[in-house]
Structures are given as C-alpha cells and as structure tokens.
Design an enzyme around this catalytic site. Structure first.
Site, PDB file in Angstrom:
ATOM      1  N   ASP A 197       0.817  -1.219   0.000  1.00  0.00           N
ATOM      2  CA  ASP A 197       0.000   0.000   0.000  1.00  0.00           C
ATOM      3  C   ASP A 197       0.854   1.275   0.000  1.00  0.00           C
ATOM      4  OD1 ASP A 197      -1.927   1.954   0.552  1.00  0.00           O
ATOM      5  OD2 ASP A 197      -2.237   1.323   2.635  1.00  0.00           O
ATOM      6  N   HIS A 372      -3.708   4.524   6.846  1.00  0.00           N
ATOM      7  CA  HIS A 372      -2.632   4.011   5.983  1.00  0.00           C
ATOM      8  C   HIS A 372      -1.268   4.310   6.601  1.00  0.00           C
ATOM      9  CE1 HIS A 372      -5.397   3.302   2.584  1.00  0.00           C
ATOM     10  NE2 HIS A 372      -6.009   4.373   3.043  1.00  0.00           N
TER      11      HIS A 372
HETATM   12 ZN   LIG Z   1      -8.072   1.380  -0.100  1.00  0.00          ZN
HETATM   13 ZN   LIG Z   2      -9.121   0.803   3.072  1.00  0.00          ZN
END
Ligand SMILES: [Zn+2]
Ligand SMILES: [Zn+2]
Length: 559
Positions: A197, A372
């Site tokens: 990510d 994130h």
């Molecule tokens: Zn996402």
């Molecule tokens: Zn997500």
C-alpha cells in the site's frame, strides 16, 4: 509442479488501483489459474458528469472466466469491495473474505439480488485456501476498518504477498494487533514479490494510533456544554466505537444520522464489531426533546458533500436537526484531496450559525489519524517481508515513486522494483522478473442502473450541455417543393438569456434560413447533410459572437 508444465509462469498485474486512488483490483496468474485480489470502485472525477461510480474493465477476466478461481477481499472499504455487485453479474466466481468484510459484501449483494447465486467463503488468519496451483493464507493488519487482512499466495514460483491497506497500530482500539509474527515468518520462508500500500508513502514517520483520536474526542466531549455532533467516515468502525465510548462516558445519548452510517452501525453491532451499551442509541426524532447537554449526534458528511446530513444541518435544511449556537461540531476526518473546498465551505457555514467547530486544521487535539501507514510503517513491512521483487500499489504515480525509494533505502535492488500502470504485466520465471505484454484495462462508468452504457460521446455531450447550453433549431419543410413552411424557430436553454439576446438569435435565424436556401439551390436534400450544414454555420457564427460552443440540435420536419 506436476500439473503445470515448464512453460507455466507467474504473472502479476493490476486492472485498477495503480496511478489512481480507488477501484483496486489485482490479478495473480500462474499457468491456468487466476486469483483476483479485491474488486473496488472509484468515485468519479468532476469531469465525468452524472456518473455515479467507476469500476475496472474486467474484459480480461471475462475472457478467461474458466480460469478464475476466486476473488479474495482484503477489507470492507468501497475501493476494495464496491465493484462486486457489478462484477459478479459478469463473472460468477467464489468470493473470499473475513467476517466483517463479508457482512458488508452481503448487504450489497442482497440489494443487488445477487446474494443467493454468489458462493461466499469466510476466511480468517488461520485459513488455507487452495486455488488451483496456488494456496492463499491471510495475516491480520491494522487499518481504519476492523477485520482487514493481507494475503500470502503460495505459488510454484514462490510466495506473493499483497498487504491490502494497512498501518501498524501498537495500541489498536479493538485490541486486535497485526500479525507481526506471522508476517516475519512469511518473510523468513521467502517472498518472491511484495505488493504494498503506497497511499501515505510521501508522509514521514509512523502513522499515529487510532487510540489518540479517542483521547482527543473525549477532551472535546468533556468541554462541551451543549450538543456534540461528530461527522466521520461511515466505514471507520474504530472511530465510531470511540464516539460511542465518549458518548457513554459523558452520560449522553447518541443519535446516528445518514443512511450509510446507520447501515454500518447495524452490521457492526450485529456481527460483534461494535460494542454499544443498551439504551445508548436514540431515534433522531428524540434529539429535540432532550436537554442539549445530554445529546450527541454521529453523522456522515465529513467531506462537505452537498447533499450529506452535516451540510444540510449547517444550512438549516435537515428535517431532524438544526445546528444551534453553542453546539460543538467535530469533523473527525481530513478532506480527501479534491474535497478541500467543499469541506471549507461547510466549516464556514457551521461557524456562521454559531457552532464551535473542531476540524483538522484548528484542533490541537488530533481528531483524525490516517488508516494508511507512513514511511516508517512501510519500511517495517518491507523489512518483515524481505521480498526479492517489489511492486508498489494503491496510489498515484508520485506515491508509487516515493514508495519505491523507501524500498531502495531498505536494500531492495532498484532493478527489482516495478513501478507499473494498470495493465502492465510483470512476469516471473526461474527467479527472474520482467515486463510481459500488456493487458487491456479501462474504466467502466456506471450511471444509475446502467453499467457501461455511458461512453465518451455521452460524456462529451453532458460536458457541452453543462458548459455552454443547448440550441434547438426547428424547421418545417414542404413535402412538395422543399421550401420552408415555418421556422426556423430557435429554442435556447442554458446558452444565453433570450430576452437580452433577441438580436443575436434573430441573426442566428437568418443564418439558418440562408444556409437552407443555399442547400436548396445546390439541390441538397438529404437531411443529414442539411443538419450538418446548419450545425456548422450556426456553430461558427455563435462562436464568433460569444466564444461559446453550445450543443446545436437541428430538427427538420416535413409536412
Ligand atoms: Zn483502499
Ligand atoms: Zn481501506
């Protein structure tokens, strides 16, 4: 290796999610087995007028449908599961997900009347799923929604790891730590390729713990003398839990407003992901009957969306609740890029009606942290997995670049990093990797109930209409001699204000008449040619005078 001949190779590519935020869909193929990871949607950009959502083009999967072993879901966010109701209609394959993810998926499939025909398989961090020549296992991660996992796909070419969305939260709200030991074990066994990510790859440091938000919320609740209204993402169950906890701590009752928020709260409670004390929730109708210091409201609209509950409250147009001077409004979310203006406008309006507004820029409290991982989280993942090859995913190009630099900084060789676009296929064979031939990808636009029936031409028309308006030219011709019987009549909408532009339209009228006469002299009688001539002449004239290009629609009738 027995059933796959030596020509079999491993290929990895994205159908969505690279150089964009949203519509995540990654494909891992070994020989005749295809595994799909996530099936997300994206909310349209401003220039896609009237489009509700965008999903990946899955032509590749449809053409290889007998090879697709299933869709693995990493977590329940729209950019990972939102495309399923559209995609499963074309491609009926088994769907694998954790309990909460599946709960959210089932709600979608029920609404789309696809629940009974879809094979759904629950997984957890102990599951081992055989998918042809590959095997999938899962590890728990921390993210802004519970039950998020990363995927490890064991393939004859080695382990492929897809992190899903993640950060490392040492003090998670639900006490569910990430499976760091398991990640390290996978890394120890060897990872041929890591997909990780990149959303926050430009941000230094570690991402903060969601628990900090809880402390900040409690602080604001403690100081508030009247109602507290919290706007946040409907999908952030951890944050919803902390709003519930703060409400209970300060002896208030909580009303939940906004369809998506009510839906997530119901599913979260039903499946045991939200702990709500009995009698804490009240019906929105009760808000106005209770003393202001006894009420808290949780609502959608943290992005300033014009039709959302919070925006309507701010403008006094919500049916159940109006913001009163002295109320406290917490925007427990940062604006998604592109929404800054909308959010700022809503904040202004809330101040104007006398509310205390706590939002990302004016709060020392920190009423939002990201779900994130920042740079240090990402390096930690890279160090745990120690992959040979690396593909940064989930992010726009500059984020993928930033992530690849992080990978280099922890020792991944630059030539082993593949910064790809959707459709770029990375092929692995015999310990080597290289780009293969591209796979077709694209956007499928969904407008209301229609899937993909709005193409570029319709979009161009909508753009013209929204910018410069439309002119309809109506002419009636005689069947006998082709002479004009009535008209041309010009009707204008959204182009010029007719009363102030009589002269312009009179001239436009003359242009049409002249063009038709010229065509008659030249014995042009096909309507298509007539229409094109009218459109061209009028368009040139109007652009000359107004610098605008309205859509021109000639209608010719014969009597
Ligand atoms: Zn996402
Ligand atoms: Zn997500």
């Amino acid at each position: 290796m027995t059933r796959n001949n030596s020509r079999s190779k491993l290929s990895i590519f994205a159908l969505g999610g690279l150089d964009e935020i949203g519509k995540n869909m990654y494909v891992v193929r070994y020989g005749d087995d295809i595994v799909v990871i996530d099936a997300g949607l994206m909310f349209p950009e401003e220039e896609m007028l009237g489009i509700d959502v965008v999903i990946p083009d899955i032509t590749y999967l449809v053409e290889n449908r007998e090879k697709v072993r299933g869709i693995l879901l990493t977590h329940g966010h729209e950019d990972h599961i939102g495309g399923l109701p559209y995609i499963l209609r074309e491609l009926n394959v088994p769907v694998y997900g954790t309990k909460l993810t599946m709960g959210l998926v089932e709600h979608k499939l029920r609404e789309a009347h696809l629940l009974n025909q879809t094979k759904r398989i629950l997984v957890n961090n102990r599951s081992e799923i055989k998918l042809g020549s590959m095997k999938a296992t899962f590890f728990k991660t921390n993210h802004s929604i519970p039950d998020s996992v990363g995927v490890c796909l064991e393939t004859p070419e080695g382990n492929v790891v897809h992190t899903g969305d993640f950060k490392f939260d040492m003090t998670p709200v639900n006490g569910q730590a990430a499976d760091m030991h398991k990640m390290a074990e996978i890394g120890k066994k060897g990872v041929v390729c890591l997909l990780s990510d990149s959303t926050n790859a430009e941000r230094a440091g570690f991402t903060g713990s969601e628990r900090n938000v809880g402390e900040a919320l409690e602080e604001v609740f403690r100081k508030s003398k009247q109602r507290v209204i919290v706007a946040t993402f409907a999908s952030n169950i951890h944050r919803i839990q902390q709003v519930v906890d703060a409400t209970a701590l300060y002896n208030r009752k909580l009303a939940v407003i906004g369809r998506s928020m009510v839906n997530v709260v119901n599913i979260g409670m039903e499946l045991g992901y939200l702990r709500v004390p009995p009698d804490l929730l009240i019906d929105p109708d009760e808000i106005n009957r209770m003393p202001a210091h006894k009420v808290a409201v949780m609502s959608t609209g943290s992005q300033g969306e014009p039709m959302s509950a919070l925006t309507r409250m701010a403008h006094g147009s919500h049916r159940k609740i109006e913001i009163l001077p002295g109320d406290t409004v917490i925007l427990a979310a940062t604006p998604i890029p592109g929404n800054e203006k909308l959010v700022a406008r809503t904040v202004d309006q809330l101040f104007r009606v006398g509310a205390n507004v706590v939002y990302s820029t004016n709060s020392q409290h920190g009423v939002h942290v990201s779900g994130h991982g920042s740079q240090e989280d990402l390096k930690l993942m890279l160090n745990l997995m120690k992959p040979k090859f690396f593909i940064p995913i989930h992010g726009e190009h500059r984020m993928l670049r930033a992530h690849s630099q992080l990978a280099e900084s922890v020792g991944i060789r630059p030539e082993n990093i593949f910064i790809s676009d959707n459709g770029d296929v990375v092929e692995f064979s015999g310990g080597k990797a290289r780009y293969g031939s591209k796979v077709a990808t694209g956007n499928v636009l969904i407008d209301g109930l229609g899937v993909g029936d709005v193409g570029n031409i319709v979009l161009r028309d909508r753009k013209l209409l929204s910018q410069d308006g439309i002119l309809v030219v109506v002419v009636t011709l005689s069947k006998n001699n082709g002479k004009i019987l009535s008209g041309p009549d010009i009707i204008s909408r959204g182009f010029v204000y007719v009363r102030e532009s009589e002269k312009l339209l009179e001239e436009a009228n003359r242009i049409v008449t002249q063009t038709m006469e010229k065509c008659a002299n030249e014995r042009v009688s096909e309507w298509a040619t007539l229409k094109t001539s009218i459109r061209d002449a009028l368009s040139r004239f109007l652009y000359d005078r107004t610098r605008r290009r309205p859509m021109i629609l000639p209608i010719i009738m014969e009597v």
